[in-house]
Motif scaffolding. Sequence first.
Motif, mmCIF file in Angstrom:
data_model
loop_
_atom_site.group_PDB
_atom_site.id
_atom_site.type_symbol
_atom_site.label_atom_id
_atom_site.label_comp_id
_atom_site.label_asym_id
_atom_site.label_seq_id
_atom_site.Cartn_x
_atom_site.Cartn_y
_atom_site.Cartn_z
ATOM 1 N N GLY A 6 2.655 6.207 -2.481
ATOM 2 C CA GLY A 6 3.816 7.037 -2.807
ATOM 3 C C GLY A 6 3.957 7.299 -4.293
ATOM 4 N N ALA A 7 3.853 6.221 -5.119
ATOM 5 C CA ALA A 7 4.056 6.365 -6.557
ATOM 6 C C ALA A 7 2.806 6.868 -7.275
ATOM 7 N N GLY A 8 1.623 6.548 -6.723
ATOM 8 C CA GLY A 8 0.392 6.907 -7.416
ATOM 9 C C GLY A 8 -0.212 8.216 -6.995
ATOM 10 N N VAL A 9 0.139 8.702 -5.776
ATOM 11 C CA VAL A 9 -0.457 9.943 -5.273
ATOM 12 C C VAL A 9 0.620 10.980 -4.954
ATOM 13 N N VAL A 10 1.530 10.630 -4.052
ATOM 14 C CA VAL A 10 2.507 11.611 -3.575
ATOM 15 C C VAL A 10 3.428 12.074 -4.712
ATOM 16 N N PHE A 11 3.994 11.134 -5.478
ATOM 17 C CA PHE A 11 4.931 11.511 -6.537
ATOM 18 C C PHE A 11 4.299 12.420 -7.595
ATOM 19 N N PRO A 12 3.105 12.097 -8.140
ATOM 20 C CA PRO A 12 2.504 13.004 -9.134
ATOM 21 C C PRO A 12 2.184 14.377 -8.556
ATOM 22 N N VAL A 13 1.655 14.424 -7.323
ATOM 23 C CA VAL A 13 1.290 15.708 -6.732
ATOM 24 C C VAL A 13 2.533 16.576 -6.530
ATOM 25 N N VAL A 14 3.590 15.999 -5.976
ATOM 26 C CA VAL A 14 4.816 16.762 -5.726
ATOM 27 C C VAL A 14 5.456 17.205 -7.044
ATOM 28 N N THR A 15 5.575 16.291 -7.994
ATOM 29 C CA THR A 15 6.219 16.612 -9.273
ATOM 30 C C THR A 15 5.470 17.697 -10.030
ATOM 31 N N LEU A 16 4.152 17.554 -10.149
ATOM 32 C CA LEU A 16 3.367 18.546 -10.879
ATOM 33 C C LEU A 16 3.344 19.886 -10.170
ATOM 34 N N SER A 17 3.331 19.879 -8.838
ATOM 35 C CA SER A 17 3.353 21.132 -8.082
ATOM 36 C C SER A 17 4.668 21.871 -8.287
ATOM 37 N N VAL A 18 5.779 21.118 -8.270
ATOM 38 C CA VAL A 18 7.087 21.735 -8.499
ATOM 39 C C VAL A 18 7.165 22.324 -9.904
ATOM 40 N N LEU A 19 6.712 21.565 -10.911
ATOM 41 C CA LEU A 19 6.753 22.059 -12.280
ATOM 42 C C LEU A 19 5.854 23.272 -12.473
ATOM 43 N N LEU A 20 4.667 23.267 -11.870
ATOM 44 C CA LEU A 20 3.756 24.394 -11.991
ATOM 45 C C LEU A 20 4.356 25.647 -11.366
ATOM 46 N N THR A 21 4.911 25.495 -10.159
ATOM 47 C CA THR A 21 5.525 26.641 -9.473
ATOM 48 C C THR A 21 6.707 27.176 -10.263
ATOM 49 N N TYR A 22 7.550 26.255 -10.750
ATOM 50 C CA TYR A 22 8.716 26.661 -11.527
ATOM 51 C C TYR A 22 8.292 27.374 -12.815
ATOM 52 N N GLY A 23 7.239 26.872 -13.460
ATOM 53 C CA GLY A 23 6.747 27.506 -14.678
ATOM 54 C C GLY A 23 6.263 28.918 -14.432
ATOM 55 N N PHE A 24 5.530 29.119 -13.320
ATOM 56 C CA PHE A 24 5.069 30.468 -12.980
ATOM 57 C C PHE A 24 6.246 31.403 -12.722
ATOM 58 N N ILE A 25 7.251 30.899 -12.016
ATOM 59 C CA ILE A 25 8.414 31.738 -11.697
ATOM 60 C C ILE A 25 9.182 32.111 -12.959
ATOM 61 N N VAL A 26 9.433 31.125 -13.812
ATOM 62 C CA VAL A 26 10.244 31.359 -15.009
ATOM 63 C C VAL A 26 9.538 32.282 -15.991
ATOM 64 N N THR A 27 8.269 31.984 -16.304
ATOM 65 C CA THR A 27 7.568 32.772 -17.313
ATOM 66 C C THR A 27 7.072 34.109 -16.783
ATOM 67 N N GLY A 28 6.950 34.255 -15.465
ATOM 68 C CA GLY A 28 6.461 35.508 -14.906
ATOM 69 C C GLY A 28 7.539 36.493 -14.518
ATOM 70 N N ARG A 29 8.811 36.066 -14.536
ATOM 71 C CA ARG A 29 9.904 36.945 -14.144
ATOM 72 C C ARG A 29 10.100 38.019 -15.211
ATOM 73 N N PRO A 30 10.211 39.301 -14.837
ATOM 74 C CA PRO A 30 10.379 40.352 -15.842
ATOM 75 C C PRO A 30 11.678 40.202 -16.606
ATOM 76 N N GLU A 84 0.827 -1.215 0.000
ATOM 77 C CA GLU A 84 0.000 0.000 0.000
ATOM 78 C C GLU A 84 0.858 1.260 0.000
ATOM 79 N N SER A 85 1.957 1.229 0.724
ATOM 80 C CA SER A 85 2.825 2.409 0.783
ATOM 81 C C SER A 85 3.387 2.761 -0.596
ATOM 82 N N LEU A 86 3.716 1.741 -1.417
ATOM 83 C CA LEU A 86 4.233 1.994 -2.754
ATOM 84 C C LEU A 86 3.145 2.610 -3.638
ATOM 85 N N LEU A 87 1.928 2.086 -3.525
ATOM 86 C CA LEU A 87 0.839 2.613 -4.335
ATOM 87 C C LEU A 87 0.538 4.064 -3.990
#
Length: 330
Positions: A81-105, A76-79
């Motif tokens: 971690g890999a099915g919920v925690v990893f996608p949420v963390v990865t997509l959140s990091v990419l979304l935040t990074y995208g906002f920072i990069v494209t929004g910087r003057p 259960e821990s693998l499911l």
Amino acid sequence: MRRDARTFLLVALALFAAGCEGVQSALAPEGVHAERSAFLFWAMTIGGTLIFAALIVLTGFALLAPRRSRQWMTQESLLIGAGVVFPVVTLSVLLTYGFIVTGRPVSGDGEPRPIEIAVDGRRWWWSVTYRDEDNRPVVSANELRIPAGRPVAIKLTSPDVIHSFWIPKLAGKLDMIPGRVNLLTLNARRVGVMRGQCAEYCGGAHALMAFNVVVMAPEAFEAWLRRERASALEPADALAQQGKALFFATGCNACHSIRGAAAASELGPDLTHVGGRTSIGAATLGVDKANFARWIRDNQHIKPGNLMPAYGIFTPGQLDALASYLAGLH
């Protein structure tokens, strides 16, 4: 079969490589915004490819490995971690990074004040207004000239329908909305010519609503702007003089402006220095005498749906004279 597969792979790789270059490739950036967008694209593409490859390996392992070897995959821990925690963390990091990069003057505190240029998206061409050192407007059309290494603030709007301003090698898309002014800051790295276009369907001739971007050395840009603000020169030969007379006699001045020649309408593109541009018809044809004649006679075949009627009233001699006049407007 093996030879066919190899040929297909080579063709696919060649097409992919060709898409990474050219005057309108977002994967060959020449500006600060485009470099950030390209880096974000490659980071997400490579990251997504690695994740996809890992999933393929895990799927193959789950299907083919001995039952005892793959029992750990049911934990259960693998499911979680890999099915919920990893996608949420990865997509959140990419979304935040995208906002920072494209929004910087683009321009910082230590850089010069951006040069301001107003671009109006019309059906189906571009009106471009510069300001000289005395803050007087200098109007051009269907071509954008900017200095390299300087921030340039493009004020975008439209008097008719929604358009979208896009120079893939310099920055992302930004809409041009009637009644609203949107601001896009560009900073080109080096001199050269690239292509932009309308990236949102705006009606009949949308597919042929493009423009060239000419990036110049700062000194060359200043010299060009001084020449651009001047009035049109008088025709130098008898044929061009005949063309000028035809321009006014047949009502071309009802839609076009030519500074210094008593033509001041804004319905169509400003033609003051049209002979010195890189294209006519919103990057549809190159600039030479033959193409001016083609455009006047056959523009509805060349760019179907544009708002200029085709002029079949001219004799070949009159068309030659009118084209000579327009080609000489440097």
